[in-house]
Design a protein around this motif. Structure first.
Motif, mmCIF file in Angstrom:
data_model
loop_
_atom_site.group_PDB
_atom_site.id
_atom_site.type_symbol
_atom_site.label_atom_id
_atom_site.label_comp_id
_atom_site.label_asym_id
_atom_site.label_seq_id
_atom_site.Cartn_x
_atom_site.Cartn_y
_atom_site.Cartn_z
ATOM 1 N N SER A 11 0.379 -1.329 -0.269
ATOM 2 C CA SER A 11 -0.157 -0.118 -0.177
ATOM 3 C C SER A 11 0.740 1.471 -0.139
ATOM 4 O O SER A 11 2.021 1.314 0.780
ATOM 5 C CB SER A 11 -1.519 0.173 1.405
ATOM 6 O OG SER A 11 -1.538 0.982 0.886
ATOM 7 N N TYR A 24 -5.639 -2.549 4.179
ATOM 8 C CA TYR A 24 -5.726 -4.520 3.461
ATOM 9 C C TYR A 24 -5.316 -5.223 4.495
ATOM 10 O O TYR A 24 -4.722 -5.286 5.620
ATOM 11 C CB TYR A 24 -4.270 -5.050 2.612
ATOM 12 C CG TYR A 24 -2.801 -5.009 2.734
ATOM 13 C CD1 TYR A 24 -2.469 -5.637 3.420
ATOM 14 C CD2 TYR A 24 -2.690 -3.093 2.064
ATOM 15 C CE1 TYR A 24 -0.964 -6.158 4.187
ATOM 16 C CE2 TYR A 24 -0.862 -3.358 2.942
ATOM 17 C CZ TYR A 24 -0.538 -4.638 3.516
ATOM 18 O OH TYR A 24 0.959 -4.637 3.763
ATOM 19 N N VAL A 33 -8.778 -5.465 0.420
ATOM 20 C CA VAL A 33 -8.954 -4.273 0.157
ATOM 21 C C VAL A 33 -9.737 -3.301 0.598
ATOM 22 O O VAL A 33 -11.365 -3.427 0.548
ATOM 23 C CB VAL A 33 -8.994 -3.820 -0.799
ATOM 24 C CG1 VAL A 33 -9.046 -2.613 -1.563
ATOM 25 C CG2 VAL A 33 -7.145 -4.965 -1.125
ATOM 26 N N SER A 110 -13.709 -0.326 -5.515
ATOM 27 C CA SER A 110 -12.527 -0.989 -4.746
ATOM 28 C C SER A 110 -12.898 -1.932 -6.217
ATOM 29 O O SER A 110 -13.681 -2.651 -5.824
ATOM 30 C CB SER A 110 -11.691 -2.127 -3.898
ATOM 31 O OG SER A 110 -11.333 -0.313 -2.758
ATOM 32 N N LEU A 179 -5.613 -9.757 -8.592
ATOM 33 C CA LEU A 179 -5.444 -8.762 -7.722
ATOM 34 C C LEU A 179 -6.713 -8.102 -7.275
ATOM 35 O O LEU A 179 -8.090 -8.349 -7.165
ATOM 36 C CB LEU A 179 -4.779 -7.962 -9.315
ATOM 37 C CG LEU A 179 -4.768 -6.434 -8.924
ATOM 38 C CD1 LEU A 179 -3.858 -6.344 -7.578
ATOM 39 C CD2 LEU A 179 -4.652 -5.311 -9.886
ATOM 40 N N CYS A 181 -6.881 -4.277 -6.070
ATOM 41 C CA CYS A 181 -7.143 -3.194 -5.456
ATOM 42 C C CYS A 181 -7.606 -2.332 -4.861
ATOM 43 O O CYS A 181 -8.944 -2.275 -5.645
ATOM 44 C CB CYS A 181 -6.174 -3.242 -6.967
ATOM 45 S SG CYS A 181 -6.827 -2.679 -8.061
ATOM 46 N N SER A 182 -7.513 -0.984 -4.799
ATOM 47 C CA SER A 182 -8.070 0.250 -4.724
ATOM 48 C C SER A 182 -8.705 0.740 -5.959
ATOM 49 O O SER A 182 -7.149 0.622 -6.643
ATOM 50 C CB SER A 182 -7.498 1.520 -3.487
ATOM 51 O OG SER A 182 -6.103 1.432 -3.605
ATOM 52 N N LEU A 185 -5.194 2.573 -7.666
ATOM 53 C CA LEU A 185 -4.116 1.746 -8.932
ATOM 54 C C LEU A 185 -5.150 1.690 -9.515
ATOM 55 O O LEU A 185 -4.566 2.032 -11.029
ATOM 56 C CB LEU A 185 -4.076 0.437 -7.609
ATOM 57 C CG LEU A 185 -3.013 -0.476 -8.749
ATOM 58 C CD1 LEU A 185 -2.219 -1.697 -8.161
ATOM 59 C CD2 LEU A 185 -3.449 -0.939 -9.806
ATOM 60 N N SER A 186 -6.500 0.855 -9.854
ATOM 61 C CA SER A 186 -7.152 0.859 -11.199
ATOM 62 C C SER A 186 -7.474 2.279 -12.147
ATOM 63 O O SER A 186 -7.782 2.253 -13.263
ATOM 64 C CB SER A 186 -8.245 0.154 -10.953
ATOM 65 O OG SER A 186 -9.189 1.294 -10.013
ATOM 66 N N ALA A 207 2.869 -6.263 -7.442
ATOM 67 C CA ALA A 207 2.011 -5.247 -6.402
ATOM 68 C C ALA A 207 3.477 -4.477 -6.685
ATOM 69 O O ALA A 207 2.821 -3.120 -6.764
ATOM 70 C CB ALA A 207 2.275 -6.121 -4.943
ATOM 71 N N THR A 224 -2.710 0.990 -3.184
ATOM 72 C CA THR A 224 -3.151 -0.973 -2.691
ATOM 73 C C THR A 224 -3.358 -1.869 -3.336
ATOM 74 O O THR A 224 -4.394 -2.175 -4.291
ATOM 75 C CB THR A 224 -4.609 -0.661 -1.507
ATOM 76 O OG1 THR A 224 -3.706 0.190 -0.580
ATOM 77 C CG2 THR A 224 -3.816 -1.809 -0.540
ATOM 78 N N ALA A 225 -2.575 -2.534 -3.929
ATOM 79 C CA ALA A 225 -2.328 -4.196 -4.492
ATOM 80 C C ALA A 225 -2.236 -5.609 -3.556
ATOM 81 O O ALA A 225 -1.052 -5.515 -2.630
ATOM 82 C CB ALA A 225 -1.396 -4.064 -5.420
#
Ligand code: CA
Length: 397
Positions: A11, A24, A33, A110, A179, A181-182, A185-186, A207, A224-225
């Motif tokens: 993160s 997470y 997450v 997320s 995965l 993620c938040s 990230l995406s 990550a 975060t991943a």
């Protein structure tokens, strides 16, 4: 042959935030997450509380959905009892592994992705305004990714007594990569970049690549991943140390601690924030009304006091109006139809600190519940921002 997973979690605060409101969970067989929201550290409280309640619930033998519901109750109860945390909430995207099956619980924006045979698939649906507009065909994925209102959630954990949490299952195969993620990230990363990073053999490496990718594209939000790579369990006599069975007591988990990266240039905040800040400061503080000399008599003093207060109020109102009338905008309702107003959404008796800037023919009554919330909020925007909102609301077809 059963599956085992290697995992890693990272993160990062990103380049523009002062706090990391993501949390997470890596507590095999549970991985999750959470991305918190709410002012004044409330987001951090919400995501931390949800992550802890989820882990405790699964640890006590609750199903994932039951644990997510108890996390909702925990966040909601805290928000109710403490006014500093009113309205806080969090996303939650979680998986519990059981044999070759992944049981998922999901609410908010997320995401859960699956990379299988080189193809990236988004498993979760975004519970956001733009997510719903994409599903309605009113926005493309590409438009949604840069939409100024992409952070408005249609569902979250902890904001209502009962949360509507999605549940789904996925049968996992050797070679799959998951995965969680938040949106930090995406949002900034392309699907291709996510796919490439997940293809790396080492989950910790994947990550780290994912975090670097989001930072490369501005890192506007916390990132975060949680990455899990699945493969067949080896025969009992070979390499048991490197590939242990997926068992809570022998966690086959490479946990990378949350990176403590210093906040970068904090000046460039999200699109609407500078306007919001400016507005918070716009009305002069009533406390600063001029102090009065000791009154000659009580009645005269009271009259003088009233006059000074009125004068101060008028000065405040005139200043605020002059400062903001032409620089801030909001969407409101005039005679049942939508309109863009310039100024502040404030009415003091007959005095309105705003004027109609542009009228729309769209009646308020035709709005979807989500769109109504956007209008009811009467939040302030720059001129460009309010025009984007107006377009989103279909105010001038
Ligand atoms: Ca976020």
């Amino acid at each position: 042959m059963s599956l085992v997973a290697r995992s890693a979690a990272l993160s990062d605060i990103g380049l523009h935030r002062k706090t990391n409101e993501d949390a997470y969970v890596v507590a095999p067989p549970l991985f999750a997450v959470c991305d918190g929201m709410g002012g004044a550290q409330a987001g951090e409280v919400a995501s931390g509380l949800a992550a802890a309640a989820l882990e405790a619930g699964v640890g006590e033998g609750l199903t994932l959905l039951e644990a997510a519901e108890s996390a909702n109750a925990a966040v909601y109860a805290r928000a109710e009892e403490d006014t500093a945390h009113t309205g806080m909430g969090t996303t939650l995207t979680a998986v519990v592994l059981e044999g070759d099956t992944g049981h998922f619980a999901h609410i908010g924006d997320s995401r859960a992705y699956l990379l299988r045979d080189g193809e990236l698939q988004q498993l979760s649906q975004d519970h956001s305004l733009v997510g719903e507009m994409v599903r309605d065909g009113r926005l493309t994925e590409e438009e949604a990714a840069v939409h100024p209102h992409r952070s408005i959630l249609s569902r979250a954990l902890g904001t209502e007594p009962l949360a509507r949490i999605d549940e789904f299952e996925v049968d996992l195969q050797s070679g799959d990569v998951l995965l969680l993620c938040s949106d930090g990230l995406s949002g900034p990363s392309s699907a291709t970049a996510i796919q490439k990073a997940l293809a790396r053999d080492d989950p910790a490496d994947a990550a780290a690549r994912l975090i670097a990718e989001a930072r490369k594209h501005g890192g506007p939000d916390n990132i975060t991943a949680v990455v899990l790579r699945f493969h067949d369990a080896p025969a009992a006599d070979e390499d048991a140390e490197q590939d242990p069975e997926l068992d809570p007591d022998e966690a086959p988990t490479v946990i990378t601690p949350a990176a403590d990266v210093p906040a970068g240039a904090a000046a460039a905040a999200a699109v609407d924030e500078p306007v919001q800040d400016a507005v918070a400061e716009a009305p002069a503080e009533p406390d600063h009304a001029p102090a009065l000399e000791p009154p000659p008599s009580r009645a005269a003093g009271r009259r003088l006091g009233c006059l000074a207060l009125l004068l101060a109020l008028l000065v405040v109102v005139a200043l605020a109006a002059a400062l903001t009338l032409s620089t801030v905008f909001f969407v409101g309702v005039e005679d049942g139809r939508l309109a863009v107003y310039s100024g502040l959404p404030i009415e003091v008796g007959p005095l309105h600190l705003h004027a109609v800037y542009r009228r729309s023919a769209r009646p308020y009554s035709t709005l979807q519940p989500l769109e109504r919330r956007l209008v009811d909020a009467r939040s302030l925007h720059s001129k460009a921002g309010v025009m984007t909102l107006a377009a989103t609301l279909g105010m001038w077809p």
